[in-house]
Design an enzyme around this catalytic site. Structure first.
Site, PDB file in Angstrom:
ATOM      1  N   SER A 164      -5.788   5.422   0.772  1.00  0.00           N
ATOM      2  CA  SER A 164      -7.017   5.666   0.014  1.00  0.00           C
ATOM      3  C   SER A 164      -6.998   7.124  -0.403  1.00  0.00           C
ATOM      4  O   SER A 164      -6.333   7.957   0.239  1.00  0.00           O
ATOM      5  CB  SER A 164      -8.231   5.408   0.913  1.00  0.00           C
ATOM      6  OG  SER A 164      -9.400   5.987   0.338  1.00  0.00           O
ATOM      7  N   TYR A 177     -13.502   5.914   8.758  1.00  0.00           N
ATOM      8  CA  TYR A 177     -12.634   5.451   7.658  1.00  0.00           C
ATOM      9  C   TYR A 177     -11.700   6.585   7.197  1.00  0.00           C
ATOM     10  O   TYR A 177     -10.486   6.392   7.048  1.00  0.00           O
ATOM     11  CB  TYR A 177     -13.505   4.962   6.503  1.00  0.00           C
ATOM     12  CG  TYR A 177     -12.737   4.357   5.345  1.00  0.00           C
ATOM     13  CD1 TYR A 177     -12.350   3.021   5.374  1.00  0.00           C
ATOM     14  CD2 TYR A 177     -12.401   5.111   4.222  1.00  0.00           C
ATOM     15  CE1 TYR A 177     -11.644   2.454   4.306  1.00  0.00           C
ATOM     16  CE2 TYR A 177     -11.707   4.561   3.159  1.00  0.00           C
ATOM     17  CZ  TYR A 177     -11.336   3.228   3.203  1.00  0.00           C
ATOM     18  OH  TYR A 177     -10.639   2.674   2.146  1.00  0.00           O
TER      19      TYR A 177
HETATM   20  P1  NAD Z   1     -11.846  -6.246   0.668  1.00  0.00           P
HETATM   21  O1  NAD Z   1     -12.945  -6.184   1.652  1.00  0.00           O
HETATM   22  O2  NAD Z   1     -12.026  -7.039  -0.569  1.00  0.00           O
HETATM   23  O3  NAD Z   1     -10.496  -6.710   1.365  1.00  0.00           O
HETATM   24  C1  NAD Z   1     -10.129  -6.341   2.662  1.00  0.00           C
HETATM   25  C2  NAD Z   1      -9.330  -7.465   3.258  1.00  0.00           C
HETATM   26  O4  NAD Z   1      -8.893  -7.113   4.589  1.00  0.00           O
HETATM   27  C3  NAD Z   1     -10.150  -8.757   3.398  1.00  0.00           C
HETATM   28  O5  NAD Z   1      -9.337  -9.856   3.037  1.00  0.00           O
HETATM   29  C4  NAD Z   1     -10.471  -8.796   4.883  1.00  0.00           C
HETATM   30  O6  NAD Z   1     -10.705 -10.085   5.382  1.00  0.00           O
HETATM   31  C5  NAD Z   1      -9.184  -8.217   5.429  1.00  0.00           C
HETATM   32  N1  NAD Z   1      -9.280  -7.816   6.837  1.00  0.00           N
HETATM   33  C6  NAD Z   1     -10.252  -7.098   7.447  1.00  0.00           C
HETATM   34  N2  NAD Z   1     -10.006  -7.003   8.755  1.00  0.00           N
HETATM   35  C7  NAD Z   1      -8.850  -7.668   8.987  1.00  0.00           C
HETATM   36  C8  NAD Z   1      -8.070  -7.944  10.132  1.00  0.00           C
HETATM   37  N3  NAD Z   1      -8.456  -7.483  11.344  1.00  0.00           N
HETATM   38  N4  NAD Z   1      -6.939  -8.658  10.003  1.00  0.00           N
HETATM   39  C9  NAD Z   1      -6.556  -9.132   8.802  1.00  0.00           C
HETATM   40  N5  NAD Z   1      -7.252  -8.917   7.673  1.00  0.00           N
HETATM   41  C10 NAD Z   1      -8.385  -8.200   7.775  1.00  0.00           C
HETATM   42  O7  NAD Z   1     -11.549  -4.721   0.292  1.00  0.00           O
HETATM   43  P2  NAD Z   1     -10.436  -4.055  -0.631  1.00  0.00           P
HETATM   44  O8  NAD Z   1     -11.101  -3.046  -1.432  1.00  0.00           O
HETATM   45  O9  NAD Z   1      -9.619  -5.086  -1.311  1.00  0.00           O
HETATM   46  O10 NAD Z   1      -9.572  -3.281   0.474  1.00  0.00           O
HETATM   47  C11 NAD Z   1      -8.186  -3.482   0.658  1.00  0.00           C
HETATM   48  C12 NAD Z   1      -7.570  -2.161   1.124  1.00  0.00           C
HETATM   49  O11 NAD Z   1      -7.699  -1.186   0.092  1.00  0.00           O
HETATM   50  C13 NAD Z   1      -8.213  -1.563   2.359  1.00  0.00           C
HETATM   51  O12 NAD Z   1      -7.212  -1.013   3.206  1.00  0.00           O
HETATM   52  C14 NAD Z   1      -9.077  -0.453   1.790  1.00  0.00           C
HETATM   53  O13 NAD Z   1      -9.294   0.585   2.709  1.00  0.00           O
HETATM   54  C15 NAD Z   1      -8.208  -0.005   0.627  1.00  0.00           C
HETATM   55  N6  NAD Z   1      -8.945   0.746  -0.405  1.00  0.00           N
HETATM   56  C16 NAD Z   1      -9.878   0.152  -1.194  1.00  0.00           C
HETATM   57  C17 NAD Z   1     -10.515   0.905  -2.165  1.00  0.00           C
HETATM   58  C18 NAD Z   1     -11.543   0.333  -3.092  1.00  0.00           C
HETATM   59  O14 NAD Z   1     -12.126   1.099  -3.881  1.00  0.00           O
HETATM   60  N7  NAD Z   1     -11.809  -0.957  -3.087  1.00  0.00           N
HETATM   61  C19 NAD Z   1     -10.224   2.263  -2.298  1.00  0.00           C
HETATM   62  C20 NAD Z   1      -9.284   2.829  -1.467  1.00  0.00           C
HETATM   63  C21 NAD Z   1      -8.639   2.060  -0.522  1.00  0.00           C
END
Ligand code: NAD
Length: 279
Positions: A164, A177
């Site tokens: 991130s 986080y």
């Molecule tokens: P999201 O909530 O849509 O997806 C997260 C996924 O991780 C979900 O499928 C959830 O069920 C799964 N998950 C959570 N705990 C888990 C576990 N213990 N075991 C297996 N799966 C698990 O969110 P997203 O935005 O798609 O996030 C995905 C990644 O991207 C994360 O690591 C997040 O930190 C990172 N990220 C997202 C953004 C953003 O703006 N959306 C920005 C920076 C980083």
């Protein structure tokens, strides 16, 4: 070195990941979903990991199968050592091996530092950091057992850590986080250094603001979106597919010489937009 620039390499032709086996964690939502589908689109067979909501994972599987590649859904909590080991050993049984790990699963449990419970702190570190380590360790063991298969890829395996912009941007109200993503940065670079001699490439993709369920409140009203856009020089919120494309290219032999790098995919969020005027 110079003579090889522009020379076409067999594995650099499309589809980028033909015949490779990819595991994407947290692949039934948001960035993980788009990434799993994106890797299938460029020829990989894909394991769709999920921890809850099997139906949405099966939907992702069906979408991937439309590209003529194989996929299946696997339930596992990435923070649980035995479940991660079981997930990777099933993948080796069913697909023969693993070539690409996208350690994507992540979550937020936000609170002011003074109110943050130990459970909130631990949950985020367990999933976002320890979960990535456990998945990486299992993948690395298989990469090292198998070694390089030149017909498949120039490297013995690729790990892409979903980090991130908060691996370098402090974030009030989200200390767990930000600490987890700062940890991902140093874990990724250390693994990259340790494993490069084994021809294993470890890198990270660091998204900025991407439209997914994890941050819905930051973009789901016009006011919230306008506020968010002030932080993004490119003036658009990212889509999960922006990240999926970056992962596909980073995992491919097109970027075979990229080791231990973070690819920021953030519309310029890390360019200190507060300094765009004045300063
Ligand atoms: P999201 O909530 O849509 O997806 C997260 C996924 O991780 C979900 O499928 C959830 O069920 C799964 N998950 C959570 N705990 C888990 C576990 N213990 N075991 C297996 N799966 C698990 O969110 P997203 O935005 O798609 O996030 C995905 C990644 O991207 C994360 O690591 C997040 O930190 C990172 N990220 C997202 C953004 C953003 O703006 N959306 C920005 C920076 C980083």
């Amino acid at each position: 070195m110079g003579t090889s620039v522009g020379k076409s390499h067999r594995t650099a032709s499309y589809p980028l990941l033909k015949g490779q086996k990819a595991l994407v964690t947290g692949a039934n939502s948001g960035i993980g979903r788009a990434t799993a589908i994106g890797l299938g689109r460029v020829g990989a067979d894909v394991v769709v990991n999920y921890v809850a909501d099997r139906d949405s994972a099966e939907e992702v599987v069906r979408e991937i199968e439309t590209f003529g590649v194989r996929a299946y859904a696997h339930e596992a909590d990435v923070s649980q050592e035995d479940q991660v080991a079981g997930m990777v050993s099933r993948m080796v049984e069913q697909f023969g091996t693993i070539d690409v790990l996208v350690a994507n699963a992540g979550l937020q449990r936000d609170a002011a530092a003074t109110d943050m419970t130990l459970a909130q702190w631990r949950k985020v570190l367990d999933v976002n950091l320890t979960g990535q380590f456990l998945c990486a360790r299992e993948a690395i063991r298989e990469f090292m057992r198998r070694g390089v298969v030149p017909e498949v890829s120039r490297s013995a395996g690729k790990i892409i850590c979903m980090s991130s912009v908060h691996q370098i941007i402090p974030w009030s109200g989200h200390v767990n986080y930000a600490a987890s993503k700062g940890g991902v940065l140093m874990m990724m670079e250390t693994l990259a250094q340790e494993l490069a001699p084994h021809k294993i490439r470890v890198n990270a993709v660091a998204p900025g603001a991407i439209r997914t369920p994890i941050n819905r409140s930051a973009w789901d009203t016009p006011e919230a979106e306008a506020d968010l856009l002030r932080l993004i020089p490119y003036r658009r919120v990212g889509d999960p597919e922006d990240i999926a494309r970056a992962v596909a290219v980073l995992a491919s032999d097109l970027l075979d010489y990229v080791v231990g790098a973070t690819l920021y995919v953030d519309g310029g969020m890390t360019l200190f937009p507060g300094f765009a005027t004045g300063g």
